[in-house]
Scaffold this motif. Structure first.
Motif, short mmCIF file in Angstrom:
data_model
loop_
_atom_site.label_atom_id
_atom_site.label_comp_id
_atom_site.label_asym_id
_atom_site.label_seq_id
_atom_site.Cartn_x
_atom_site.Cartn_y
_atom_site.Cartn_z
N ALA A 1 8.26 5.46 14.09
CA ALA A 1 7.17 5.59 13.12
C ALA A 1 6.16 6.65 13.55
O ALA A 1 5.59 7.35 12.73
N ARG A 2 5.97 6.77 14.84
CA ARG A 2 4.99 7.73 15.35
C ARG A 2 5.37 9.16 14.98
O ARG A 2 4.51 9.99 14.73
N LYS A 3 6.65 9.43 14.94
CA LYS A 3 7.12 10.76 14.53
C LYS A 3 6.66 11.08 13.11
O LYS A 3 6.41 12.22 12.78
N LEU A 4 6.55 10.05 12.29
CA LEU A 4 6.16 10.23 10.89
C LEU A 4 4.65 10.32 10.71
O LEU A 4 4.19 11.01 9.80
N ILE A 5 3.90 9.61 11.54
CA ILE A 5 2.45 9.53 11.30
C ILE A 5 1.61 10.35 12.25
O ILE A 5 0.45 10.64 11.97
N GLY A 6 2.14 10.71 13.40
CA GLY A 6 1.36 11.49 14.36
C GLY A 6 0.53 10.60 15.27
O GLY A 6 0.78 9.41 15.41
N ASP A 7 -0.51 11.19 15.88
CA ASP A 7 -1.34 10.48 16.84
C ASP A 7 -2.40 9.60 16.20
O ASP A 7 -2.92 8.68 16.82
N GLU A 8 -2.75 9.91 14.96
CA GLU A 8 -3.75 9.14 14.22
C GLU A 8 -3.23 8.88 12.82
O GLU A 8 -2.41 9.64 12.30
N ILE A 9 -3.73 7.83 12.24
CA ILE A 9 -3.37 7.53 10.85
C ILE A 9 -4.64 7.22 10.07
O ILE A 9 -5.48 6.45 10.51
N THR A 10 -4.77 7.86 8.92
CA THR A 10 -5.89 7.62 8.03
C THR A 10 -5.45 6.63 6.95
O THR A 10 -4.40 6.80 6.34
N ILE A 11 -6.27 5.62 6.74
CA ILE A 11 -6.00 4.61 5.71
C ILE A 11 -7.21 4.57 4.78
O ILE A 11 -8.35 4.45 5.23
N VAL A 12 -6.94 4.68 3.49
CA VAL A 12 -7.99 4.59 2.49
C VAL A 12 -7.75 3.32 1.68
O VAL A 12 -6.72 3.17 1.03
N GLN A 13 -8.72 2.41 1.76
CA GLN A 13 -8.66 1.14 1.04
C GLN A 13 -9.66 1.20 -0.10
O GLN A 13 -10.85 1.43 0.12
N GLU A 14 -9.17 0.98 -1.31
CA GLU A 14 -10.04 0.98 -2.49
C GLU A 14 -9.88 -0.34 -3.22
O GLU A 14 -8.76 -0.76 -3.49
N GLU A 15 -11.02 -0.97 -3.49
CA GLU A 15 -11.03 -2.24 -4.20
C GLU A 15 -11.85 -2.08 -5.47
O GLU A 15 -12.87 -1.40 -5.47
N ARG A 16 -11.40 -2.73 -6.53
CA ARG A 16 -12.14 -2.73 -7.79
C ARG A 16 -12.24 -4.18 -8.26
O ARG A 16 -11.23 -4.81 -8.58
N TRP A 17 -13.46 -4.69 -8.22
CA TRP A 17 -13.74 -6.08 -8.61
C TRP A 17 -14.40 -6.07 -9.99
O TRP A 17 -15.46 -5.50 -10.15
N THR A 18 -13.77 -6.71 -10.97
CA THR A 18 -14.37 -6.81 -12.30
C THR A 18 -15.05 -8.16 -12.50
O THR A 18 -15.72 -8.37 -13.50
N ARG A 19 -14.88 -9.05 -11.55
CA ARG A 19 -15.59 -10.33 -11.51
C ARG A 19 -15.57 -10.81 -10.08
O ARG A 19 -14.73 -10.39 -9.29
N PRO A 20 -16.49 -11.68 -9.70
CA PRO A 20 -16.59 -12.10 -8.30
C PRO A 20 -15.32 -12.78 -7.77
O PRO A 20 -15.06 -12.75 -6.57
N GLU A 21 -14.52 -13.36 -8.63
CA GLU A 21 -13.34 -14.12 -8.20
C GLU A 21 -12.09 -13.28 -8.01
O GLU A 21 -11.11 -13.77 -7.46
N ALA A 22 -12.09 -12.03 -8.49
CA ALA A 22 -10.83 -11.28 -8.44
C ALA A 22 -11.05 -9.78 -8.40
O ALA A 22 -11.91 -9.25 -9.09
N GLY A 23 -10.22 -9.14 -7.60
CA GLY A 23 -10.25 -7.69 -7.51
C GLY A 23 -8.86 -7.14 -7.29
O GLY A 23 -7.94 -7.85 -6.89
N GLU A 24 -8.73 -5.86 -7.57
CA GLU A 24 -7.49 -5.15 -7.30
C GLU A 24 -7.71 -4.29 -6.08
O GLU A 24 -8.80 -3.76 -5.87
N VAL A 25 -6.68 -4.15 -5.25
CA VAL A 25 -6.79 -3.35 -4.03
C VAL A 25 -5.62 -2.38 -3.94
O VAL A 25 -4.49 -2.71 -4.30
#
Length: 160
Positions: free
Chosen positions: A68-92
């Motif tokens: 896996a390291r060959k594919l990602i390199g020495d560092e990996i950037t992860i972007v997490q985005e959440e969209r909550w349309t009500r307090p009980e539920a969100g999409e990620v």
């Protein structure tokens, strides 16, 4: 192919308190620090009934298997985005810019008798011939560990 991850995290707090925690940039910052990311940027925007959370983090790839390291390199950037349309539920959605694959799903909060359970339900997909399934398994386990750290931070946060 894809992998499915479901992680449940119970908090001794009402749903409103857990939702407020998840909307607090300070909580998100603390999670990044406890996950020992190299760099991070947290943005939380609320307009009307919609809450949007964006966490970009750079993690060290040390300890990642060589295939896996060959594919990602020495560092990996992860972007997490959440969209909550009500307090009980969100999409990620979680992406690794410039790398094949993503994680998509939902986050739900359910309160019973003053205990709120946060359920993260994700599908992990990596589009790499031959090793995609192995990478999906690796990513799924890394996400599970990250969510467990988040849960510990959340319990500490809510006990203050």
């Amino acid at each position: 192919m894809s992998k499915h991850l479901v992680e449940e995290m119970a908090y001794d707090a009402p749903l409103a308190a857990v939702a407020a925690m998840l909307a607090d940039p300070a909580f998100r910052e603390e999670v990044c620090e406890r996950q020992r990311v190299l760099r991070h940027d947290v943005r939380v925007d609320s307009s009307g009934d919609v809450l949007e959370v964006r966490v970009e983090q750079v993690q060290d790839a040390a300890g990642v298997p060589s295939f896996a390291r060959k594919l990602i390199g020495d560092e990996i950037t992860i972007v997490q985005e959440e969209r909550w349309t009500r307090p009980e539920a969100g999409e990620v959605t979680m992406t690794t810019p410039g790398k094949p694959g993503d994680m998509r799903g939902t986050i739900t909060l359910v309160e019973r008798d003053g205990v709120t359970t946060e359920t993260v339900d994700l599908t992990v997909k990596v589009s790499i011939p031959l090793v995609g399934g192995k990478v999906e398994g690796l990513v799924t386990e890394l996400l599970r560990k990250a969510l467990r750290v988040e849960h510990k931070v959340g319990r500490d946060y809510l006990s203050r």
